[in-house]
Design a protein around this motif. Sequence first.
Motif, PDB file in Angstrom:
ATOM      1  N   HIS A   3       0.757  -1.174  -0.009  1.00  0.00           N
ATOM      2  CA  HIS A   3      -0.185  -0.284   0.011  1.00  0.00           C
ATOM      3  C   HIS A   3       0.815   1.222  -0.008  1.00  0.00           C
ATOM      4  CE1 HIS A   3       0.527  -0.648   4.431  1.00  0.00           C
ATOM      5  NE2 HIS A   3       0.596   0.524   4.550  1.00  0.00           N
TER       6      HIS A   3
ATOM      7  N   TYR B  86      -8.790   3.377   4.186  1.00  0.00           N
ATOM      8  CA  TYR B  86      -8.045   2.536   3.212  1.00  0.00           C
ATOM      9  C   TYR B  86      -9.008   2.331   2.005  1.00  0.00           C
ATOM     10  CZ  TYR B  86      -5.427   0.826   7.172  1.00  0.00           C
ATOM     11  OH  TYR B  86      -4.421   0.656   8.199  1.00  0.00           O
TER      12      TYR B  86
ATOM     13  N   THR C  97      -3.781   4.444   1.374  1.00  0.00           N
ATOM     14  CA  THR C  97      -4.479   4.680   2.707  1.00  0.00           C
ATOM     15  C   THR C  97      -4.057   6.337   2.896  1.00  0.00           C
ATOM     16  OG1 THR C  97      -2.886   4.552   4.475  1.00  0.00           O
ATOM     17  CG2 THR C  97      -3.612   2.609   3.066  1.00  0.00           C
TER      18      THR C  97
END
Length: 364
Positions: free
Chosen positions: A11, A50, A63
């Motif tokens: 991420h 998120y 995120t």
Amino acid sequence: MSDFVTEGFHHLTLVAGDARRTLAFYRDVLGLPLVKRTVNFDLPDTYHLYFGLDGGEPGTIVTVFEWPEAGRGAAGVGGVHHHAFAVSDQAQQLKWKRWLQGNRVPVSGPYDRGWFTSIYFTDPDGQVLEIATVGPGFDLDEPIEALGRELIRPNPGRLVGGRDEAAIRAMNHPEPVPAIDDAMRLHGIHHVTGFTDDLVAANEFYETALGMRLVKKSVNQDDPDTLHFFWANYDGARVLPASDLTLFGWPKGAHPARDGTGQTHHIAFRARDEEQLGGWREHLLDEGIGVTDIRDRAYFKSIYFRSPDGLLHEIATDPPGFAIDEEPAHLGEELRLPPWLQADRAEIAASLRPLETAPAGRAR
Ligand SMILES: [Fe+2]
Ligand SMILES: [Fe+2]
């Protein structure tokens, strides 16, 4: 070569000033579903949202920390210039250009980068974002078994000053785009591009710490006096998607990035499970790289370390994922807190501003 080779991005984490504005942009304009609404576990009176595809598959996740008091950050050494998301081809990319413009998001490009084609825009806080085509790929101008060995000088027609900016501006999808259709859908992270003031040290770090290899040595096509190097999980036969980190090489001592809104807080790479994460931690320590203990982030376990330029890196486990505390069909609908914050739930919920807002995505 190291036994430890990253399997790519897990991420990206950005800093924003207004969670409602962030939700309206990432969910409704970029089409990345909200897969978790929670708080920053280290600052529980602030949102941590998120977004991700397919229920939050690693490699597609963005995120966002809401830090209204942080003030505006600034790009520089140790920071990220932009994040690129993948789209299947140029026809779909032009639909994105028209869709974004219809949502009052200014877009530049499409620029032919050779290895892919790119459009650029910013999120509401000023973070530069790109949508890049999957192909043609890094073997366009070098054999696939010998990527990253020679400095590649792009065709002058691709460089600033040599390209036809008016023709590029005029390229567009011929009709308004009323919605993000299936063919347009983003495929996750294409690459991440930051700044270094020491490409030699950066190369050593990405090879040693993460097992990445150079797949392209070239120049910044918008600033051809600046080198631009690309690393990825590359085995001599293929470049793994969602594993490409690139850096612009600035002069030694160039100004550092400043944390704040519109900037990237950290980038996270994948680990298969907690056992492999522990292995990564030992590997980093063996290489003399300072790394945190394993932290419990509820939806994954994580370790953190910094590049020589100061950019914060994380390695996060794929499991357990976002369905651990709500139904897969209802991800992101309600505030979720980890077990250790449940006792303070009423107080935390009261400290957060309501998030819902009318969807911002609409065609014009
Ligand atoms: Fe890029
Ligand atoms: Fe993270």
